[in-house]
Design a protein around this motif. Structure first.
Motif, mmCIF file in Angstrom:
data_model
loop_
_atom_site.group_PDB
_atom_site.id
_atom_site.type_symbol
_atom_site.label_atom_id
_atom_site.label_comp_id
_atom_site.label_asym_id
_atom_site.label_seq_id
_atom_site.Cartn_x
_atom_site.Cartn_y
_atom_site.Cartn_z
ATOM 1 N N ALA A 121 28.225 38.847 42.242
ATOM 2 C CA ALA A 121 28.895 40.167 42.269
ATOM 3 C C ALA A 121 27.990 41.320 42.740
ATOM 4 N N PRO A 122 26.719 41.396 42.298
ATOM 5 C CA PRO A 122 25.898 42.527 42.773
ATOM 6 C C PRO A 122 25.730 42.561 44.294
ATOM 7 N N ILE A 123 25.730 41.400 44.943
ATOM 8 C CA ILE A 123 25.664 41.367 46.413
ATOM 9 C C ILE A 123 26.947 41.981 46.981
ATOM 10 N N GLY A 124 28.070 41.685 46.367
ATOM 11 C CA GLY A 124 29.350 42.257 46.801
ATOM 12 C C GLY A 124 29.350 43.776 46.685
ATOM 13 N N LEU A 125 28.724 44.295 45.635
ATOM 14 C CA LEU A 125 28.646 45.752 45.452
ATOM 15 C C LEU A 125 27.676 46.369 46.458
ATOM 16 N N PHE A 126 26.502 45.775 46.546
ATOM 17 C CA PHE A 126 25.431 46.367 47.352
ATOM 18 C C PHE A 126 25.789 46.416 48.837
ATOM 19 N N TYR A 127 26.443 45.364 49.325
ATOM 20 C CA TYR A 127 26.758 45.297 50.762
ATOM 21 C C TYR A 127 28.251 45.511 51.032
ATOM 22 N N CYS A 128 28.909 46.291 50.167
ATOM 23 C CA CYS A 128 30.368 46.426 50.242
ATOM 24 C C CYS A 128 30.868 47.045 51.543
ATOM 25 N N ASP A 129 30.033 47.819 52.220
ATOM 26 C CA ASP A 129 30.533 48.519 53.411
ATOM 27 C C ASP A 129 30.252 47.762 54.710
ATOM 28 N N ASP A 130 29.688 46.563 54.612
ATOM 29 C CA ASP A 130 29.350 45.812 55.824
ATOM 30 C C ASP A 130 29.535 44.315 55.557
ATOM 31 N N ILE A 131 30.729 43.821 55.881
ATOM 32 C CA ILE A 131 31.092 42.453 55.492
ATOM 33 C C ILE A 131 30.251 41.403 56.231
ATOM 34 N N ASP A 132 29.830 41.669 57.453
ATOM 35 C CA ASP A 132 28.968 40.700 58.162
ATOM 36 C C ASP A 132 27.649 40.520 57.417
ATOM 37 N N THR A 133 27.038 41.640 57.067
ATOM 38 C CA THR A 133 25.769 41.580 56.329
ATOM 39 C C THR A 133 25.995 40.958 54.952
ATOM 40 N N LEU A 134 27.077 41.343 54.308
ATOM 41 C CA LEU A 134 27.400 40.795 52.987
ATOM 42 C C LEU A 134 27.457 39.268 53.024
ATOM 43 N N TRP A 135 28.142 38.747 54.024
ATOM 44 C CA TRP A 135 28.313 37.286 54.127
ATOM 45 C C TRP A 135 26.948 36.611 54.280
ATOM 46 N N ASP A 136 26.132 37.180 55.140
ATOM 47 C CA ASP A 136 24.793 36.651 55.396
ATOM 48 C C ASP A 136 23.924 36.724 54.136
ATOM 49 N N MET A 137 23.960 37.841 53.442
ATOM 50 C CA MET A 137 23.131 38.008 52.239
ATOM 51 C C MET A 137 23.616 37.117 51.105
ATOM 52 N N ALA A 138 24.926 36.903 51.018
ATOM 53 C CA ALA A 138 25.442 35.990 49.995
ATOM 54 C C ALA A 138 24.907 34.576 50.250
ATOM 55 N N TYR A 139 24.864 34.171 51.502
ATOM 56 C CA TYR A 139 24.306 32.855 51.846
ATOM 57 C C TYR A 139 22.837 32.767 51.429
ATOM 58 N N ARG A 140 22.078 33.815 51.746
ATOM 59 C CA ARG A 140 20.642 33.769 51.434
ATOM 60 C C ARG A 140 20.395 33.779 49.935
ATOM 61 N N ALA A 156 29.917 33.413 49.138
ATOM 62 C CA ALA A 156 30.244 34.447 50.127
ATOM 63 C C ALA A 156 31.686 34.913 49.944
ATOM 64 N N ILE A 157 32.594 33.980 49.698
ATOM 65 C CA ILE A 157 33.998 34.353 49.467
ATOM 66 C C ILE A 157 34.114 35.219 48.218
ATOM 67 N N MET A 158 33.372 34.842 47.198
ATOM 68 C CA MET A 158 33.384 35.595 45.947
ATOM 69 C C MET A 158 32.813 37.016 46.156
ATOM 70 N N ALA A 159 31.679 37.117 46.847
ATOM 71 C CA ALA A 159 31.070 38.440 47.104
ATOM 72 C C ALA A 159 32.020 39.312 47.914
ATOM 73 N N CYS A 160 32.664 38.702 48.900
ATOM 74 C CA CYS A 160 33.596 39.440 49.760
ATOM 75 C C CYS A 160 34.806 39.909 48.952
ATOM 76 N N SER A 161 35.280 39.074 48.031
ATOM 77 C CA SER A 161 36.415 39.469 47.177
ATOM 78 C C SER A 161 36.056 40.682 46.338
ATOM 79 N N VAL A 162 34.839 40.684 45.785
ATOM 80 C CA VAL A 162 34.390 41.825 44.976
ATOM 81 C C VAL A 162 34.330 43.089 45.839
ATOM 82 N N ALA A 163 33.791 42.966 47.050
ATOM 83 C CA ALA A 163 33.675 44.131 47.938
ATOM 84 C C ALA A 163 35.052 44.663 48.323
#
Ligand code: R7I
Ligand code: MG
Ligand code: MG
Length: 297
Positions: A121-140, A156-163
């Motif tokens: 979830a914190p990755i979803g919050l932190f990168y909420c305004d940039d889904i490409d970066t969010l997806w990449d950071m969730a993977y890492r 990544a799906i979970m982080a994106c859902s939170v965002a």
């Protein structure tokens, strides 16, 4: 927006603590419910989520070695970690690098457990305004313990859902997720959500799952969010399915909390949540810090 950041992290911790006493029960056995939080203790799901948030705050973004060291520092075996994650943490403690350790478990396949998704979830919050970066950071962030692509994709799906929930998207969420994910098992299950909205529990468990694999639990949490229009009913429903109740409860709580905000979480659940070292006061502080850094105020 600050209330939604808090909602995501406290919602996640509350869902974890509510589901924990019945983790591993069958659907019909979760009859204890709705009994409210019994002990208010969170498990590995929240302990690892705290590590993700701490690292993002301290490093102002993703730093794999730092995040791995946070997981080690925060680790308490009694919070009931998955066996794969436990093995990876031991390798990390022995000095194996964070890039390498997760590739050594499950005969080199890496874990597809939900242990990466449950803490993301914190990755979803932190990168909420940039889904490409969010997806990449969730993977890492997943890779530290979960190197199997299905473990990473679930996170990544979970982080994106939170965002998306944070940004107020509900109807558009499913099509956005289907368009993003490249893994067929997730696409299939996402496409089933709308037609299952009135289904009975047994059908939901058969079609979406309630297990410890990411592909048996992440979509179930998204479904639980969609089935109702308030925080409480979604989280109670998620736990009532049995199986990996703390984790599905936690992920449902993160999405719902991001969507509805902190005020929507039942006060008696928040009151019961533990508040010692790294308890609810600290989790709220983490949410506020993530918000402050993200919105530069
Ligand atoms: O994913 P992980 O951290 O477990 C999280 C779960 C949550 O329910 C927490 O609340 C806690 O109770 O544990 O730990 P892993 O051991 O990596 O993955 C969970 C389970 O998924 C494993 O114990 C396996 O049963 C299964 N699994 C796999 N099985 C075969 N091959 C995960 N990856 C594989 C695999 O590659
Ligand atoms: Mg747990
Ligand atoms: Mg669990």
């Amino acid at each position: 927006m600050n209330a939604k950041f808090r909602g995501a992290l406290i919602g996640s911790a509350v869902g974890d603590a509510l589901g924990a006493p019945v983790e591993g029960c069958k659907e019909g056995e979760v009859g204890l419910f709705p009994g409210g939080i019994i002990e208010g203790r969170y498990t590995d799901d929240t302990e690892m989520m705290i590590g993700v948030a701490e690292s993002l705050i301290d490093k102002r973004g993703f730093d794999g070695a730092d995040m791995a060291s946070r997981f080690l520092r925060n680790y308490h075996a009694w919070r009931r970690y998955g066996p794969g994650t436990r093995a990876v943490l031991e390798l990390l403690r022995a000095g194996v690098s964070w890039e390498e350790a997760s590739k050594r478990i499950f005969d080199g396949a890496g874990s597809y457990g939900n242990g990466a998704a449950m803490r993301i979830a914190p990755i979803g919050l932190f990168y909420c305004d940039d889904i490409d970066t969010l997806w990449d950071m969730a993977y890492r962030a997943s890779h530290i313990t979960h190197s199997h692509v299905l473990g990473k994709e679930g996170a990544a799906i979970m982080a994106c859902s939170v965002a998306l929930a944070l940004r107020g998207y509900r109807e558009e969420m499913l099509s956005a997720l289907v368009a993003r994910t490249r893994e067929e098992i997730y696409r299939d299950k996402l496409r089933k959500i709308e037609r299952l909205l009135d289904a009975d529990r047994q059908t939901v468990i058969e079609e979406l799952g309630n297990g410890e694999a990411a592909f048996e639990s992440v979509i179930t949490a998204i479904y639980s969010f969609f089935r109702f229009h308030n925080f409480k009913d979604s989280v109670i429903y998620a736990i009532s399915l049995g199986g990996d109740t703390d984790t599905i409860g936690s992920m449902t709580g993160a999405i719902s909390g991001a969507y509805y905000g902190e005020e929507a979480i039942p006060q008696e659940w928040v009151n019961a949540l533990e508040d010692g070292d790294k308890g609810k006061t600290y989790i709220i502080w983490l949410a506020d810090e993530l918000y402050r850094i993200r919105f530069k105020c």
